[in-house]
Design a protein around this motif. Structure first.
Motif, short mmCIF file in Angstrom:
data_model
loop_
_atom_site.label_atom_id
_atom_site.label_comp_id
_atom_site.label_asym_id
_atom_site.label_seq_id
_atom_site.Cartn_x
_atom_site.Cartn_y
_atom_site.Cartn_z
N SER A 1 -27.20 2.96 5.20
CA SER A 1 -26.80 3.53 6.51
C SER A 1 -26.22 4.80 6.41
O SER A 1 -26.26 5.47 7.49
N GLY A 2 -25.80 5.33 5.39
CA GLY A 2 -25.83 6.68 5.05
C GLY A 2 -24.58 7.09 5.80
O GLY A 2 -23.35 6.37 5.73
N ALA A 3 -24.53 7.93 7.01
CA ALA A 3 -23.33 8.61 7.53
C ALA A 3 -22.95 7.51 8.55
O ALA A 3 -22.09 8.14 9.50
N ASN A 4 -23.48 6.40 8.91
CA ASN A 4 -23.51 5.83 10.06
C ASN A 4 -22.75 4.25 9.49
O ASN A 4 -23.25 3.43 9.22
N PRO A 5 -21.43 4.35 9.78
CA PRO A 5 -20.44 3.35 9.56
C PRO A 5 -20.88 1.99 10.31
O PRO A 5 -20.80 2.25 11.71
N ASP A 6 -20.36 0.75 9.76
CA ASP A 6 -20.30 -0.41 10.62
C ASP A 6 -18.99 -0.24 11.34
O ASP A 6 -17.86 0.39 11.01
N GLY A 7 -18.92 -0.78 12.42
CA GLY A 7 -17.38 -0.96 13.51
C GLY A 7 -17.87 -1.49 14.64
O GLY A 7 -19.05 -1.68 15.16
N GLY B 1 -15.16 3.53 0.88
CA GLY B 1 -14.95 3.61 -0.54
C GLY B 1 -14.47 2.31 -1.08
O GLY B 1 -14.61 1.27 -0.48
N GLU B 2 -14.49 2.39 -2.47
CA GLU B 2 -13.99 1.48 -3.48
C GLU B 2 -12.89 1.13 -3.15
O GLU B 2 -11.89 1.70 -2.47
N ALA B 3 -12.20 0.07 -3.68
CA ALA B 3 -10.78 -0.56 -3.29
C ALA B 3 -9.88 0.14 -4.11
O ALA B 3 -8.80 0.10 -3.64
N ASP B 4 -10.26 1.02 -5.05
CA ASP B 4 -9.31 1.77 -5.73
C ASP B 4 -9.09 3.50 -5.14
O ASP B 4 -8.71 4.16 -5.51
N ASP B 5 -10.16 3.68 -4.16
CA ASP B 5 -10.40 4.89 -3.50
C ASP B 5 -9.09 4.66 -2.01
O ASP B 5 -9.44 4.16 -1.25
N CYS B 6 -8.08 5.50 -2.30
CA CYS B 6 -7.18 5.42 -1.12
C CYS B 6 -6.98 6.98 -0.56
O CYS B 6 -6.87 7.97 -1.18
N ALA B 7 -6.74 7.04 0.75
CA ALA B 7 -6.44 8.09 1.40
C ALA B 7 -6.13 7.84 2.96
O ALA B 7 -6.36 6.70 3.32
N ASN B 8 -5.36 8.63 3.56
CA ASN B 8 -4.77 8.36 5.10
C ASN B 8 -4.15 6.87 4.96
O ASN B 8 -4.11 6.39 6.26
N PRO C 1 -18.21 7.95 6.90
CA PRO C 1 -17.88 7.80 5.63
C PRO C 1 -18.44 8.93 4.72
O PRO C 1 -18.23 9.17 3.55
N GLY C 2 -18.73 10.22 5.57
CA GLY C 2 -19.19 11.29 4.95
C GLY C 2 -20.61 11.49 5.10
O GLY C 2 -21.42 10.51 4.89
N GLY C 3 -21.03 12.90 5.31
CA GLY C 3 -22.35 13.14 5.41
C GLY C 3 -23.22 12.55 4.14
O GLY C 3 -24.60 12.61 4.59
N HIS C 4 -22.78 12.78 3.10
CA HIS C 4 -23.51 12.47 1.79
C HIS C 4 -23.19 11.02 1.37
O HIS C 4 -22.78 11.09 0.03
N ASN C 5 -23.10 10.06 2.15
CA ASN C 5 -22.92 8.87 1.70
C ASN C 5 -24.14 8.04 1.25
O ASN C 5 -24.73 7.14 1.81
N PHE C 6 -24.49 8.44 -0.09
CA PHE C 6 -25.95 8.04 -0.61
C PHE C 6 -25.75 6.49 -1.12
O PHE C 6 -26.85 5.93 -1.29
N ASP C 7 -24.34 6.00 -1.43
CA ASP C 7 -24.37 4.73 -2.00
C ASP C 7 -23.83 3.76 -1.19
O ASP C 7 -23.68 2.40 -1.41
N GLY C 8 -23.73 4.10 0.06
CA GLY C 8 -23.46 3.10 1.13
C GLY C 8 -21.86 2.67 1.28
O GLY C 8 -21.31 1.64 1.63
N ILE C 9 -20.99 3.40 0.37
CA ILE C 9 -19.86 3.08 0.24
C ILE C 9 -18.73 3.96 0.93
O ILE C 9 -17.84 3.86 1.77
N GLY C 10 -19.33 5.42 0.71
CA GLY C 10 -18.30 6.39 1.05
C GLY C 10 -17.10 6.74 0.59
O GLY C 10 -16.84 6.17 -0.46
N ASP C 11 -16.26 7.51 1.31
CA ASP C 11 -14.92 7.92 0.77
C ASP C 11 -13.96 7.84 1.75
O ASP C 11 -14.13 8.34 2.95
N PRO C 12 -12.79 7.02 1.71
CA PRO C 12 -11.98 7.08 2.82
C PRO C 12 -11.33 8.12 3.46
O PRO C 12 -10.57 8.52 4.30
N ILE C 13 -11.53 9.26 2.46
CA ILE C 13 -10.81 10.43 2.87
C ILE C 13 -11.29 11.20 4.38
O ILE C 13 -11.03 11.99 4.83
#
Length: 707
Positions: free
Chosen positions: A380-386, A423-430, A480-492
């Motif tokens: 889904s890239g930069a298109n998050p579920d919600g 992000g992954e479970a150990d990626d934290c921000a905000n 999730p970020g514009g370059h969300n290539f893995d479908g996980i993204g970054d919480p930042i």
């Protein structure tokens, strides 16, 4: 101010002068024709004038609000189904017109995307968006077959009722063909076919529709109709004879069915379904899109003839599916599969009270609920579920006393957002880590007050002050970020602290309308309006206080204002229609503007002038149209690097001939002089292609049969 802008203003001003110069005749005819009644003591009283703030079946001057309409004739004969051209000829209304993207993106007064404008098909909101490629955007796109269109109603500014739920700047409802568009007058069953062909990429299109209607019960009826459509469009050449560098080919297919059940003359149930399927290359992003859009609606009306009851109950569902294939076979988002689901329900009632012979109260009230949910796969890239849920209650009361009217309204809009942190479970921000559930909600009371003054039957002055709001979307909050290539993204990149945009808007206008102006058969109308909107918490892509890039609320106010004119004059033999918009709708330019966060950047002035004549007992029509678009710019990185584009003026001609009630032919020629130009508000992809993207001269011919 350039010569072309002056010319556009002069054309509109000339039309205004022609209408206003007949004011004396107009006024006298209106006074003679104005509804009157004489009391027992011999005093003559003018009857009250009923006020409406919604577009309807009459002239746009029937509404004390900035509204516009497009008829079936406009769509199919004068514009040959080109929805972008049709919408752009209306005051204060524009579109994003990317040649490789058939999705319709409506812009009202400089605002588009993210639900700022409620774009609908048969009253059903279209909330699909799919960010893909550096030139992409989060614009809401409505996918509808041009052959299926039979009208549109446009409201600018604050929108009343259910259509205004969580909407900031206006609405546009695209109406598809119905039973009355298919059947000949006086007939209970019928078949309609429309065929088209043309040049410059317009290969072939066809529409076949059939319907039947039967009287039932005490004044009731039952009808059912269906339609199928298919088109084959190829790539096109610009005014310089060059091929558009990205392939604009597409082959849309669609089907429609509508059923009406009215057991008597007091109630009715309308059921409808519209299906759309298309595949097209978005070459600027490197992917082929496969789109399916399904729109379903159920509308119940109960009108027993009692002034206290005019009940409307509506339910709807919309399913938009996207699949993407890489044009090279190795794209990061090859195999994207996502669905946007929209569900909704609303109920409203209108009550009327005759307080006295001169005084009336009209009260409309109701509630609405809708949801917008996106689910995609790992590509889904930069298109998050919600999921975004909007709900609210609304009321609006209008007191009319003679020539004066007062409207007060109050609505409460509530929203609820839910999704998970990127992000992954150990990626934290905000304050959140990847996979954490995030829920946000809030609401706001939005008041409205307005007044009207109708000193004559041919004039009405109005003013409205209203608050509106639109909540942040899941695309913004869970980005999730514009370059969300893995479908996980970054919480930042998420921003759970986003708050709704809020608008405080003023509309001031005048409606002029009349018949028998210069002859016994002519009629004219003129609508002039001024708007001033202050937007707080405007959302754009930028840096937060920690210098992290994400969607953020801006401090201060974003101000948009302008003047809108729209009018027409028709003698039966000749006619003229025009529109002109002169406005300042500049928006803040976000970080990396135009690359995944492109906003609509409109020209400060644009307008149209349409003149034609009817011959052979009004069976034949020949007309010409001038379309003027002022200077514009394409957002690119930042304000300094954004690309300016020159103004342009295009000339079109069109005509039709009704051979009989069963057979009609028509033609259009767009861009008659084959001018090369840059289409305003297209997107970064088109701008960086290196050649002008405006379609060159295009000739289209067609015919419609009805039996």
């Amino acid at each position: 101010m350039g010569l072309k802008r002056l010319a556009a203003m002069f054309m509109a001003g000339t039309a205004v002068f022609v209408l206003s110069s007949t004011a004396e005749v107009w006024a006298q005819d209106a006074i003679d024709a104005q509804p009157q009644e004489t009391t027992s003591d011999g005093v003559t009283k003018l009857k009250r004038i009923v006020i409406s703030s919604q577009p309807g079946e009459g002239e746009i001057t029937d509404s004390a609000a900035p509204v516009s309409q497009i008829t079936a004739e406009d769509f199919q004969e004068r514009y040959n189904g080109n929805i972008n051209t049709a919408l752009r000829t209306k005051a204060g209304t524009f579109t994003r017109e990317g040649a490789e993207q058939p999705g319709v993106v409506v812009n009202i007064r400089g605002m588009q995307g993210m639900g700022r404008v409620n774009t609908m098909i048969d009253g059903v909101p279209q909330t699909f968006r799919n960010l893909s490629g550096h030139g992409g955007s989060f614009d809401n796109m409505a996918y509808v077959d041009p052959n299926m269109l039979a009208g549109a109603e446009i409201s600018r500014g604050a929108v009343s009722g259910a259509e205004g739920l969580g909407t900031l700047s206006g609405s546009a409802n695209l109406r598809t063909v119905g039973i009355d568009d298919v059947l000949l007058e006086g007939k209970d069953e019928g078949l309609m076919t429309t065929l088209r062909t043309g040049t410059n990429g317009y290969y072939f299109s066809r529409l076949t529709a059939a319907g039947i209607r039967r009287d039932v019960g005490d004044g009731g009826d039952f009808s059912v109709m269906g339609a199928v459509s298919g088109s084959n469009f190829g790539n096109y050449k610009n005014g310089d004879g060059q091929d558009y560098p990205y392939d604009a080919s597409q082959q849309p297919r669609s089907a429609l069915m509508k059923v009406k059940i009215a057991p008597d003359d007091t109630q009715s149930l309308d059921l409808g379904g519209v299906y759309y399927k298309n595949a097209f290359d978005v070459g600027s992003a490197g992917y082929r899109w496969h789109i399916e859009n399904q729109t379903y609606s159920a509308k119940y009306a109960y009108t027993p003839g009692d002034n206290l009851i005019d009940l409307r109950v509506n339910a709807y569902a919309n399913f938009a599916d996207v699949k993407m294939d890489s044009l090279t076979g190795s794209g990061e988002f090859d195999g994207r599969d996502g669905r946007d689901t929209g569900l909704g329900f609303d109920i409203s009632n209108t009550s009327l009270w005759d307080v006295s012979d001169e005084t009336e109260v009209k009260f409309n009230y109701g509630a609405a609920l809708n949801s917008d949910e996106y689910k995609g796969n790992e590509n889904s890239g930069a298109n998050p579920d919600g999921k975004l849920i909007k709900s609210g209650a609304f009321s609006e009361a209008t007191l009319t006393h003679g020539m004066f009217g007062l409207t007060t309204g109050l609505r409460y809009d509530y929203y609820s957002l839910s999704g998970v942190a990127s992000g992954e479970a150990d990626d934290c921000a905000n304050g959140y880590c990847g996979g954490d559930e995030i829920d946000r909600s809030g609401g706001k009371w939005n008041p409205k007050i307005g007044g009207t003054f109708a000193p004559t039957d041919w004039s009405q002055f109005y003013a409205t002050y209203a608050h509106t709001m639109r909540p942040p979307t899941t695309s913004e909050l869970f980005y999730p970020g514009g370059h969300n290539f893995d479908g996980i993204g970054d919480p930042i990149n998420n921003n759970p602290n986003l708050v709704p945009e809020e608008q405080k808007g003023i509309d001031i206008g005048v409606n002029l309308m009349g018949e028998g102006l210069l002859s016994s058969t002519d009629k004219g109308h003129l609508k002039i309006g001024y708007f001033y909107n202050r937007i707080e918490n405007y959302i754009t892509y930028g840096y937060d206080s920690n210098n992290d890039a994400k969607w953020v609320n801006l401090d201060g106010e974003t101000i948009m204002q302008g003047v809108e004119l729209e009018g027409g004059y028709d003698t039966g033999r000749v006619y003229a229609n025009f529109s002109l918009t002169i406005a300042d709708t500049d928006q803040p330019i976000g970080v990396a503007a135009g690359f995944g966060n492109d906003v609509g950047t409109l020209p400060d002035d644009f307008g149209s002038l349409d003149i034609g004549a009817r011959f052979l007992e009004e069976k034949a029509t020949i007309g010409g149209r001038v379309r003027y678009v002022g200077e514009s710019f394409q957002a690119y990185m930042n304000e300094e690097q954004s690309i300016e584009r020159p103004s342009y003026t295009l000339f079109d001609v069109y005509g039709s001939y009704k051979v009989s009630k069963h057979f009609e032919t028509f033609f259009t020629v767009e861009n008659l002089f084959d001018k090369a130009y840059w289409t305003a508000n297209t997107g970064t992809g088109d701008i960086l292609s290196g050649i002008t993207n405006g379609r060159g001269r295009t000739i289209m011919v067609g015919a419609t049969t009805r039996f």
